[in-house]
Design an enzyme around this catalytic site. Sequence first.
Site, PDB file in Angstrom:
ATOM      1  N   SER A  40       0.871  -1.183   0.000  1.00  0.00           N
ATOM      2  CA  SER A  40       0.000   0.000   0.000  1.00  0.00           C
ATOM      3  C   SER A  40       0.905   1.228   0.000  1.00  0.00           C
ATOM      4  CB  SER A  40      -0.916  -0.004   1.222  1.00  0.00           C
ATOM      5  OG  SER A  40      -0.179   0.045   2.419  1.00  0.00           O
ATOM      6  N   HIS A 153      -3.229  -6.240   2.694  1.00  0.00           N
ATOM      7  CA  HIS A 153      -2.331  -7.267   3.233  1.00  0.00           C
ATOM      8  C   HIS A 153      -3.015  -8.607   3.471  1.00  0.00           C
ATOM      9  CE1 HIS A 153       0.365  -3.825   4.949  1.00  0.00           C
ATOM     10  NE2 HIS A 153       0.406  -3.901   3.640  1.00  0.00           N
ATOM     11  N   GLN A 161      -6.380  -1.778   7.286  1.00  0.00           N
ATOM     12  CA  GLN A 161      -5.243  -2.650   6.996  1.00  0.00           C
ATOM     13  C   GLN A 161      -4.634  -3.296   8.245  1.00  0.00           C
ATOM     14  OE1 GLN A 161      -2.223  -1.328   3.868  1.00  0.00           O
ATOM     15  NE2 GLN A 161      -1.040  -1.034   5.726  1.00  0.00           N
ATOM     16  N   GLU A 162      -4.589  -2.537   9.355  1.00  0.00           N
ATOM     17  CA  GLU A 162      -3.853  -3.050  10.519  1.00  0.00           C
ATOM     18  C   GLU A 162      -4.551  -2.737  11.837  1.00  0.00           C
ATOM     19  OE1 GLU A 162       0.186  -1.546  10.174  1.00  0.00           O
ATOM     20  OE2 GLU A 162       0.140  -1.887   8.017  1.00  0.00           O
ATOM     21  N   GLU A 203       1.683  -9.625   7.083  1.00  0.00           N
ATOM     22  CA  GLU A 203       2.521  -9.177   8.200  1.00  0.00           C
ATOM     23  C   GLU A 203       2.403 -10.105   9.402  1.00  0.00           C
ATOM     24  OE1 GLU A 203       1.891  -4.979   8.827  1.00  0.00           O
ATOM     25  OE2 GLU A 203       2.862  -4.510   6.926  1.00  0.00           O
ATOM     26  N   ASP A 240      -4.063   1.178  11.681  1.00  0.00           N
ATOM     27  CA  ASP A 240      -3.625   1.791  10.425  1.00  0.00           C
ATOM     28  C   ASP A 240      -4.697   1.491   9.383  1.00  0.00           C
ATOM     29  OD1 ASP A 240      -2.553   2.798   8.140  1.00  0.00           O
ATOM     30  OD2 ASP A 240      -0.779   1.497   8.082  1.00  0.00           O
ATOM     31  N   GLU A 283      -2.926   5.681  12.273  1.00  0.00           N
ATOM     32  CA  GLU A 283      -2.054   6.022  11.142  1.00  0.00           C
ATOM     33  C   GLU A 283      -2.896   6.112   9.875  1.00  0.00           C
ATOM     34  OE1 GLU A 283       1.122   3.182  10.803  1.00  0.00           O
ATOM     35  OE2 GLU A 283       1.224   3.424   8.640  1.00  0.00           O
ATOM     36  N   ASP A 310       1.747   8.370   7.205  1.00  0.00           N
ATOM     37  CA  ASP A 310       2.584   7.432   6.448  1.00  0.00           C
ATOM     38  C   ASP A 310       2.577   7.881   4.984  1.00  0.00           C
ATOM     39  OD1 ASP A 310       3.694   5.281   5.087  1.00  0.00           O
ATOM     40  OD2 ASP A 310       2.163   3.831   5.660  1.00  0.00           O
ATOM     41  N   LYS A 335       9.871   4.959   6.995  1.00  0.00           N
ATOM     42  CA  LYS A 335      10.197   3.733   6.256  1.00  0.00           C
ATOM     43  C   LYS A 335      11.414   4.028   5.387  1.00  0.00           C
ATOM     44  CE  LYS A 335       5.441   1.988   5.658  1.00  0.00           C
ATOM     45  NZ  LYS A 335       4.219   2.192   4.837  1.00  0.00           N
ATOM     46  N   HIS A 363       8.673  -1.228   9.250  1.00  0.00           N
ATOM     47  CA  HIS A 363       8.968  -2.202   8.193  1.00  0.00           C
ATOM     48  C   HIS A 363       8.090  -1.917   6.971  1.00  0.00           C
ATOM     49  CE1 HIS A 363       5.292  -4.912   9.324  1.00  0.00           C
ATOM     50  NE2 HIS A 363       5.009  -3.631   9.372  1.00  0.00           N
ATOM     51  N   ARG A 364       8.120  -2.776   5.958  1.00  0.00           N
ATOM     52  CA  ARG A 364       7.155  -2.800   4.866  1.00  0.00           C
ATOM     53  C   ARG A 364       6.422  -4.132   4.917  1.00  0.00           C
ATOM     54  NH1 ARG A 364       7.413   1.790   1.591  1.00  0.00           N
ATOM     55  NH2 ARG A 364       5.235   1.147   1.381  1.00  0.00           N
ATOM     56  N   SER A 365       5.314  -4.225   4.177  1.00  0.00           N
ATOM     57  CA  SER A 365       4.591  -5.509   4.187  1.00  0.00           C
ATOM     58  C   SER A 365       5.409  -6.598   3.485  1.00  0.00           C
ATOM     59  CB  SER A 365       3.214  -5.346   3.557  1.00  0.00           C
ATOM     60  OG  SER A 365       3.311  -4.737   2.283  1.00  0.00           O
ATOM     61  N   LYS A 386       6.992  -0.354  14.336  1.00  0.00           N
ATOM     62  CA  LYS A 386       5.913  -1.152  13.778  1.00  0.00           C
ATOM     63  C   LYS A 386       6.570  -2.186  12.882  1.00  0.00           C
ATOM     64  CE  LYS A 386       3.067   0.063  10.217  1.00  0.00           C
ATOM     65  NZ  LYS A 386       1.879   0.566   9.486  1.00  0.00           N
TER      66      LYS A 386
END
Length: 426
Positions: A40, A153, A161-162, A203, A240, A283, A310, A335, A363-365, A386
């Site tokens: 994303s 994800h 997403q999170e 993730e 997020d 986020e 982000d 990131k 991190h990234r996915s 994260k």
Amino acid sequence: NIIGIAAHEALDSRGNPTVEVEVHVEGGARGLALVPSGASTGRHEALERRDGDLKRYLGKGVLGAVSAVNNELRDALLGLGADQQALIDQTMIDLDGTQYKSRLGANAMLGVSLAVAHAAAASRRLPLWQHLGGVQAQVLPVPMINIINGGAHADNPLDFQEFMILPVGADSFAEAIRMGAEVFHTLRGALLAAGHSVNVGDEGGFAPVLRTAPEALDFIMAAIEQTGLRPGADIALALDPAASEFHTDQGYRYQGEGLLRSAGQQVEYLAELARAYPIVSIEDGMAEDDHTGWQTLGTRLGKSCQLVGDDVFCTNPDLFEAGIAQDIANAILVKVNQIGTVSETLRVLRMARGASYGVVMSHRSGETEDTSIADLAVAANCGMIKTGSLSRADRTAKYNRLLRIERELGSAAVYAGHNALRHSQQ
Ligand code: PGA
Ligand code: ZN
């Protein structure tokens, strides 16, 4: 001085090719780094250069980026001191010559930049966190553990997403991980008992077929209580939504509920969630282009909740500077591959400090076994990191690295705990 630079194709956690770079310096020290990749992604991220040759890796090969490292970048950097991070990064930026690192590729440049940092640390016989952070580096970040995955994800109908848990009440990083793992396993049991799948998303969080954020949050709240922990005091929550992903010209389109929310309704919805649950951080609650929405969100929630940018900042010093001036968000997600060099990342971290913004290292996915971000989080005393759920080695590698750093720091280690969020809760 740098005597060797070599790049190769390797795999990330989604099975896509990525860039691996090795840097050798005089005296035998070596640095190795692997580059992560997002799903994303923000519109203004530095460019991840891919070959587009459909006969290799379905177009996702990175031989062009690898070749940029092995030729142009190598020629420009051989002989420079590995401890001259700023000079090396600036040399790459100048050589590339584009705004988003699109000629050589940000994946090529970040691989080199990180590998140089590792090589410099190795030749000083210091861990990376100490090489970059010096004697001030001592804060172990609160892990923002993403235990339910949705959005881009996972293939469930969750629009957000999170869904993250933050063990803010722990007194050490090791205790935070223990608490998080207990909640993670209790949640697994509860999802199974309710007939849900406990397969995990990109993730490492569960990806049950749930339709709304409250459904996911209720499962998490019940798991925290069943573990014997106090929601809020021991474990806080964070979201997020990654709202750019479901924002359209008409507004925020929720597939799970089958409804559309205007920017104003989106703000009220987030405020409602923050009132009903111990949510301390949101986020990308608004889309990257919805600056008015971001400002409304800030007015509504900015005094009581951490609002993390982000996609809206993309770890980009220029975008961040403009965002600070417009009062967008009160924290930034950092990131390394959104910007592409260690020096620019450190610059953004300094800017955040100067503007009293909170910082979440991220991190990234699409990840790898590379753990550089764990060291960076401690080097810059970020206070929060994260890096996914407590499953899948690409995620746990960072947590395990932080456990090691906590032991290396010994009695000097300070776990950020509740203090991590203090700046956003006056
Ligand atoms: P990404 O997701 O790595 O797929 O962009 C992470 C995030 O949005 O924070
Ligand atoms: Zn995000």
